[in-house]
Design a protein around this motif. Structure first.
Motif, PDB file in Angstrom:
ATOM      1  N   VAL A 551      17.670   5.050  -1.690  1.00 39.41           N
ATOM      2  CA  VAL A 551      16.865   4.919  -2.900  1.00 39.41           C
ATOM      3  C   VAL A 551      15.714   5.910  -2.817  1.00 39.41           C
ATOM      4  CG1 VAL A 551      15.615   3.316  -4.393  1.00 39.41           C
ATOM      5  CG2 VAL A 551      17.441   2.467  -2.914  1.00 39.41           C
ATOM      6  N   ARG A 552      15.491   6.631  -3.889  1.00 38.60           N
ATOM      7  CA  ARG A 552      14.394   7.589  -3.931  1.00 38.60           C
ATOM      8  C   ARG A 552      13.083   6.853  -4.205  1.00 38.60           C
ATOM      9  NH1 ARG A 552      15.696  12.928  -4.295  1.00 38.60           N
ATOM     10  NH2 ARG A 552      13.635  13.319  -5.139  1.00 38.60           N
ATOM     11  N   TYR A 553      12.051   7.240  -3.465  1.00 39.64           N
ATOM     12  CA  TYR A 553      10.729   6.645  -3.679  1.00 39.64           C
ATOM     13  C   TYR A 553       9.764   7.635  -4.323  1.00 39.64           C
ATOM     14  CZ  TYR A 553       9.640   9.085   0.733  1.00 39.64           C
ATOM     15  OH  TYR A 553       9.473  10.027   1.716  1.00 39.64           O
ATOM     16  N   ALA A 554      10.226   8.814  -4.678  1.00 38.12           N
ATOM     17  CA  ALA A 554       9.401   9.811  -5.366  1.00 38.12           C
ATOM     18  C   ALA A 554      10.328  10.735  -6.127  1.00 38.12           C
ATOM     19  CB  ALA A 554       8.539  10.594  -4.366  1.00 38.12           C
ATOM     20  N   GLY A 555       9.754  11.472  -7.060  1.00 35.13           N
ATOM     21  CA  GLY A 555      10.541  12.416  -7.822  1.00 35.13           C
ATOM     22  C   GLY A 555      10.940  11.889  -9.190  1.00 35.13           C
ATOM     23  N   PRO A 556      11.769  12.649  -9.890  1.00 31.74           N
ATOM     24  CA  PRO A 556      12.124  12.265 -11.268  1.00 31.74           C
ATOM     25  C   PRO A 556      13.005  11.024 -11.341  1.00 31.74           C
ATOM     26  CG  PRO A 556      13.354  14.214 -10.578  1.00 31.74           C
ATOM     27  CD  PRO A 556      12.352  13.945  -9.501  1.00 31.74           C
ATOM     28  N   HIS A 557      13.880  10.789 -10.371  1.00 30.29           N
ATOM     29  CA  HIS A 557      14.778   9.625 -10.389  1.00 30.29           C
ATOM     30  C   HIS A 557      14.306   8.580  -9.388  1.00 30.29           C
ATOM     31  CE1 HIS A 557      17.530  11.920 -12.907  1.00 30.29           C
ATOM     32  NE2 HIS A 557      17.449  12.924 -12.033  1.00 30.29           N
ATOM     33  N   GLN A 558      13.062   8.251  -9.498  1.00 25.83           N
ATOM     34  CA  GLN A 558      12.433   7.328  -8.555  1.00 25.83           C
ATOM     35  C   GLN A 558      12.955   5.915  -8.764  1.00 25.83           C
ATOM     36  OE1 GLN A 558       8.203   7.439  -8.833  1.00 25.83           O
ATOM     37  NE2 GLN A 558       7.854   5.970  -7.157  1.00 25.83           N
ATOM     38  N   GLY A 559      13.375   5.254  -7.654  1.00 21.43           N
ATOM     39  CA  GLY A 559      13.852   3.875  -7.718  1.00 21.43           C
ATOM     40  C   GLY A 559      12.857   2.875  -7.186  1.00 21.43           C
ATOM     41  N   ILE A 560      12.085   3.264  -6.164  1.00 15.08           N
ATOM     42  CA  ILE A 560      11.019   2.429  -5.608  1.00 15.08           C
ATOM     43  C   ILE A 560       9.695   2.948  -6.153  1.00 15.08           C
ATOM     44  CG2 ILE A 560       9.910   1.618  -3.512  1.00 15.08           C
ATOM     45  CD1 ILE A 560      12.720   0.564  -3.920  1.00 15.08           C
ATOM     46  N   HIS A 561       8.979   2.079  -6.871  1.00 15.18           N
ATOM     47  CA  HIS A 561       7.757   2.527  -7.550  1.00 15.18           C
ATOM     48  C   HIS A 561       6.478   2.111  -6.835  1.00 15.18           C
ATOM     49  CE1 HIS A 561      10.958   2.064 -10.633  1.00 15.18           C
ATOM     50  NE2 HIS A 561      10.506   3.243 -11.032  1.00 15.18           N
ATOM     51  N   GLY A 562       6.591   1.351  -5.762  1.00 17.89           N
ATOM     52  CA  GLY A 562       5.395   0.940  -5.040  1.00 17.89           C
ATOM     53  C   GLY A 562       5.778   0.235  -3.752  1.00 17.89           C
ATOM     54  N   ILE A 563       4.865   0.310  -2.775  1.00 24.41           N
ATOM     55  CA  ILE A 563       5.044  -0.354  -1.484  1.00 24.41           C
ATOM     56  C   ILE A 563       3.750  -1.083  -1.172  1.00 24.41           C
ATOM     57  CG2 ILE A 563       5.480  -0.052   0.972  1.00 24.41           C
ATOM     58  CD1 ILE A 563       7.085   2.425   0.279  1.00 24.41           C
ATOM     59  N   MET A 564       3.859  -2.352  -0.855  1.00 20.45           N
ATOM     60  CA  MET A 564       2.693  -3.187  -0.598  1.00 20.45           C
ATOM     61  C   MET A 564       2.843  -3.864   0.749  1.00 20.45           C
ATOM     62  SD  MET A 564       1.267  -6.412  -2.854  1.00 20.45           S
ATOM     63  CE  MET A 564       0.715  -5.319  -4.171  1.00 20.45           C
ATOM     64  N   VAL A 565       1.746  -3.990   1.474  1.00 16.86           N
ATOM     65  CA  VAL A 565       1.722  -4.660   2.771  1.00 16.86           C
ATOM     66  C   VAL A 565       0.759  -5.824   2.676  1.00 16.86           C
ATOM     67  CG1 VAL A 565       1.246  -4.432   5.241  1.00 16.86           C
ATOM     68  CG2 VAL A 565       2.253  -2.516   3.985  1.00 16.86           C
ATOM     69  N   LEU A 566       1.282  -7.035   2.876  1.00 19.67           N
ATOM     70  CA  LEU A 566       0.438  -8.222   2.829  1.00 19.67           C
ATOM     71  C   LEU A 566      -0.275  -8.414   4.157  1.00 19.67           C
ATOM     72  CD1 LEU A 566       2.840 -10.733   1.036  1.00 19.67           C
ATOM     73  CD2 LEU A 566       1.086  -9.275   0.020  1.00 19.67           C
ATOM     74  N   GLY A 567      -1.397  -9.108   4.102  1.00 18.48           N
ATOM     75  CA  GLY A 567      -2.164  -9.350   5.313  1.00 18.48           C
ATOM     76  C   GLY A 567      -3.217  -8.279   5.517  1.00 18.48           C
ATOM     77  N   ALA A 568      -3.406  -7.854   6.768  1.00 19.92           N
ATOM     78  CA  ALA A 568      -4.447  -6.891   7.103  1.00 19.92           C
ATOM     79  C   ALA A 568      -4.133  -5.528   6.520  1.00 19.92           C
ATOM     80  CB  ALA A 568      -4.598  -6.790   8.623  1.00 19.92           C
ATOM     81  N   GLN A 569      -5.181  -4.740   6.319  1.00 21.21           N
ATOM     82  CA  GLN A 569      -5.028  -3.416   5.741  1.00 21.21           C
ATOM     83  C   GLN A 569      -4.346  -2.474   6.723  1.00 21.21           C
ATOM     84  OE1 GLN A 569      -8.697  -1.734   4.415  1.00 21.21           O
ATOM     85  NE2 GLN A 569      -7.776   0.132   3.604  1.00 21.21           N
ATOM     86  N   ILE A 570      -3.419  -1.678   6.226  1.00 21.41           N
ATOM     87  CA  ILE A 570      -2.691  -0.696   7.031  1.00 21.41           C
ATOM     88  C   ILE A 570      -3.113   0.696   6.588  1.00 21.41           C
ATOM     89  CG2 ILE A 570      -0.413   0.214   7.628  1.00 21.41           C
ATOM     90  CD1 ILE A 570      -0.942  -2.491   8.806  1.00 21.41           C
ATOM     91  N   SER A 571      -3.373   1.555   7.549  1.00 21.71           N
ATOM     92  CA  SER A 571      -3.727   2.938   7.228  1.00 21.71           C
ATOM     93  C   SER A 571      -2.540   3.635   6.588  1.00 21.71           C
ATOM     94  CB  SER A 571      -4.152   3.671   8.495  1.00 21.71           C
ATOM     95  OG  SER A 571      -4.340   5.053   8.233  1.00 21.71           O
ATOM     96  N   PRO A 572      -2.757   4.454   5.567  1.00 22.12           N
ATOM     97  CA  PRO A 572      -1.634   5.182   4.938  1.00 22.12           C
ATOM     98  C   PRO A 572      -0.833   6.031   5.921  1.00 22.12           C
ATOM     99  CG  PRO A 572      -3.582   5.298   3.561  1.00 22.12           C
ATOM    100  CD  PRO A 572      -4.024   4.682   4.857  1.00 22.12           C
TER     101      PRO A 572
END
Length: 827
Positions: A551-572
């Motif tokens: 699944v593409r997560y970037a570009g014109p045919h993007q399928g994943i539009h966001g990623i979230m991590v619950l709990g403590a903050q994670i560095s990018p």
């Protein structure tokens, strides 16, 4: 002398579960000397004890060997030493001394000869140990187990009650008030009469029911309620679902189903080959089991039966919340009530048939019934369910039922985010009310987790007051009063009857809570639902050998539009490492109001301070229903979901669309349940920054994902606090070991059959065997050299002795029902 003879005869006779429990208590009082003076008996149930950390600490010091030998001879105690399983939270020196439960039989069953061949493999290759999950809610395996003979079936198979049989089928005549117990998995067809099975009343019909009866749970009892000429006829047929093949992928699935033929099987299989095996076996007592496992029948308390009968009389008006301490039998009670509602009760058979099904609202993310862990959901059932949760880890069948809506909690305990948990429960309740518009006579069963103390009690009382329930059931007569009194007050305020029932826990179990969660998660990723069949199937290939979704997560045919991590903050910069090899929830965002948006500039306008808009406590900018109606009247439609979501993501160095935390606490705010739902879980296998794709292994159908995207929903991957998928990492290793053992057995069999061959043929056959074994050993070597898995080898005789004892290990369950206990920690 007469007294000694009477004692021997009494010890040899089968005893019931209640008699055995009483005998164990008496034995503990007479054999084990108390170390501390006894205190006044508390009105609350005892708090849990710490897990035993070593076998030496677990041995009762006050029992001498001579005294134990005398007790064994008299038949009052028959004990086998057992060893512990391996856990991450144990000391490392203990973990290196744990045996591996290996796969044995090629045909799905394990016999004494297979166990011997396994020990021979251990002598040659050493004993390999793979670290497993941490225990949860269970003590260490007990040091002694009482191998008493428990009665299971009330009938013995003979020529008079066997109607017909062959290598796959067995038809039995069961007289009224008599019962039969089977182990394994099979299809049940009621030909004549009425039988009861796990709360359901099954009448004669062309339909067959799939029944799963593993040794990990109490075995279901099939009892004749009424019959023709005083008897009912029931047909049992072998089924090939593939779930038994999971034993080649995990030691947790070994010694679960039926093994070699029992005496009753040998009687009914006289006309076929001696090696013929069905997928089920008939047991008269627990001593009939060739593996000598701790098998017990599934019986209900009389108060439970009376409560189920009373609740079922409310039919479509029933909306009951089942709560109680941990391990008190909530799931069993809910399953029995569910099956009873899906089949007409005897007193209403003439004028009532349930055509609207039953709604099941599962609020227990730690031990869900119809989904993997970490989710709360609303299910609509239309058929009884016969089996433990790992036999139905998902629900997507037009005949049996489906999941109406689900929300990803991301943890096995609701205490991680109680606010989001309450919002999810409220949203699911709203969808149940919408379901009533189509199915007006659909009752509701709510399964509340064992989180019943402290903040969990506040959540339970809030749900009782706000959900307009018809009944509340509390599963413990021992209180404590700190829980019963607030529940009674909340039920009185809502004018809802409160029923208090005795708990019915299982004293000994063969799998811990963490192991059962792993079994359910593994079953979820291996199960499929073919369209041409009404029953699920399981694939035995390791998950990492299946073709993934890219699944593409970037570009014109993007399928994943966001990623979230619950709990403590994670560095990018660490997001990619955090995701690889993790289990994530696939959430469909239906509206941008699901996002935790930052305060808009318009909200700081002084003109709006006098009349601030109504907001939600989880999302400051998400309007309430009143505001939504106002916006619609002003012709202000909601902004599109996907562009709004892209505007609030921060690309990482791999261009991953990271929904970074926006709250001041540094933790991520979950997506609002009113505007999002979970489609299922996925296992992230790899992230390719070059092609900007994510490789996923998921049982979610591609059609469902495409349907969600066609409706304009945005797909977000949510990384929570779920258990690590250790089972997925070790699958290839166990599969390679199982394949090696199968080939060795085939070679041994051919050696016996080819003794009469000449020397040249024997030499050529020997060379071929060497090549096959060499390739298999190479596969095993590659499988053990994978990340996140450590295989510990031990060639000693002590490892073999501990492996024998490990096969008979049981977990002693202690119910945690006190305000100071750890009931809020795990499920």
């Amino acid at each position: 002398m007469m007294k000694r003879k009477a004692e021997k005869q009494q010890a040899a006779a089968p005893v019931s579960a209640f008699a055995a429990r009483k005998a164990r208590l008496q034995q503990t009082q007479t054999v084990v000397a108390p170390e501390k003076p006894t205190n006044t008996e508390s009105t609350t149930e005892p708090a849990s004890k710490r897990p035993r950390r070593s076998l030496e600490e677990a041995l009762p010091q006050s029992i001498s060997e001579d005294h134990a030998r005398r007790l064994t001879k008299r038949g009052t105690l028959k004990a086998d030493k057992v060893s512990q399983k391996t856990f991450d939270n144990e000391p490392r020196d203990i973990r290196r001394k744990k045996p591996e439960e290996t796969v044995v039989d090629d045909g799905g069953n394990q016999t004494s000869s297979d166990e011997q061949s396994e020990e021979e493999d251990m002598e040659e290759n050493g004993d390999d140990v793979i670290n497993a999950e941490a225990e949860d809610g269970y003590e260490s395996p007990v040091d002694t187990t009482l191998t008493m003979e428990f009665p299971l079936s009330k009938i013995r198979l003979n020529k008079s009650n066997i109607v017909y049989n062959d290598e796959h089928t067995l038809c039995v005549r069961i007289r009224e008030k008599m019962s039969i117990v089977l182990i394994g998995h099979y299809d049940l067809w009621v030909k004549r009469g009425v039988v009861s099975l796990m709360g359901a009343k099954l009448h004669p019909s062309p339909r067959t029911y799939r029944v799963y009866a593993p040794s990990t749970h109490s075995l279901p009892v099939i009892k004749c309620v009424s019959g023709v000429d005083g008897a009912a006829e029931v047909e049992f047929k072998s089924c090939r679902s593939g779930i038994s093949r999971l034993r080649d992928l995990s030691p947790f699935y070994q010694r679960v189903w039926n093994s070699a033929n029992t005496p009753a099987d040998r009687l009914s299989l006289k006309t076929v080959e001696p090696t013929t095996k069905r997928t089920f076996s008939v047991l008269h007592t627990s001593a009939d089991d060739p593996l000598k496992r701790h098998l017990r029948p599934l019986h209900l308390e009389k108060q439970w039966s009376a409560a189920i009968k009373t609740l079922s009389q409310r039919s479509g008006r029933l909306q009951v919340l089942v709560c109680g301490p941990k391990a008190s039998g909530k799931s069993t009670f809910g399953r029995y009530l569910l099956n009873h509602l899906l089949s007409p009760a005897p007193q209403t058979e003439s004028n009532y048939h349930n055509t609207d099904g039953v709604a099941f609202l599962d609020l227990d993310p730690g031990q869900p019934e119809f989904s993997p862990m970490g989710q709360v959901y609303l299910a609509h059932l239309r058929s009884p369910v016969f089996g433990p949760p790992f036999t139905h880890p998902s629900l997507d069948n037009d005949r049996d039922g489906n999941i109406v809506r689900a929300h990803h909690i991301g943890a096995t305990s609701p205490k991680e985010d109680p606010d989001h948990y309450v919002l999810a429960a409220t949203n699911l309740m709203e969808h149940y009310r919408s379901l009533l518009a189509t199915y007006p006579q659909c009752p509701l069963i709510i399964n509340y987790p064992g989180w019943i103390f402290g903040l969990g009690l506040e959540v339970a009382t809030y749900l009782v007051r706000s959900l307009s329930l018809s009944d509340v059931v509390y599963m413990s007569e021992k209180g404590p009063m700190e829980v019963v009194e607030p529940l009674s007050q909340a039920a009185g305020t809502a004018r809802t009857p409160l029923t208090i029932l005795p708990s019915q826990p299982t004293e000994f179990v063969s799998r811990s809570s963490a192991q059962l969660r792993s079994m359910q998660m593994q079953s979820y990723f291996h199960m499929s639902q073919p369209k041409e069949t009404n029953h699920p199937m399981w694939l035995e290939r390791p998950v990492f050998k299946n073709r993934p979704f890219h699944v593409r997560y970037a570009g014109p045919h993007q399928g994943i539009h966001g990623i979230m991590v619950l709990g403590a903050q994670i560095s990018p910069d660490l997001l990619a490492e955090c995701l690889e090899g993790a289990i994530v929830g696939v959430v469909a965002v239906e509206s941008p109001y699901a996002l935790p948006l930052p305060p808009s500039s318009s909200s700081s306008d002084p003109q709006n301070e006098t009349n601030p808009p109504t907001t939600n406590n989880n999302n400051p900018e998400r309007p309430s229903d009143t505001d939504t109606d106002t916006d619609m009247s002003n012709n202000q439609p909601a902004p599109p979901t996907i562009p709004t979501l892209k505007a609030h993501t921060t690309p990482t160095k791999e261009s991953l669309p990271y929904l970074s935390p926006t709250s001041k606490t540094g933790t991520s705010t979950p997506l609002h349940p009113d505007s999002s739902q979970t489609l299922g879980l996925a296992l992230i296998r790899s992230i390719n920054p070059t092609t900007q794709t994510i490789s996923l292994s998921t049982p979610i159908s591609s059609s469902r994902l495409a349907h969600s995207l066609s409706q304009g929903h945005a797909l977000v991957l949510v990384r929570g606090l779920l258990d690590n998928p250790n089972w997925a990492v070790s699958e290839e290793y166990y599969a390679a070991r199982a394949g090696e053992r199968r080939v060795r057995r085939e070679i041994t069999t051919r050696n016996t059959e080819n003794e009469d061959r000449d020397e040249e043929e024997a030499e050529a056959e020997g060379e071929r065997k060497k090549r096959v074994l060499a390739s298999l050993k190479e596969r095993v070597s590659r499988a053990r050299n994978v990340p996140f898995m450590t295989v510990i080898e031990d060639h000693g005789r002590r490892r073999q002795d501990e492996a024998k004892r490990e096969r008979r290990a049981l977990w002693k369950l202690r119910k945690k029902a006190g305000p100071d206990s750890e009931s809020e920690v795990g499920y």
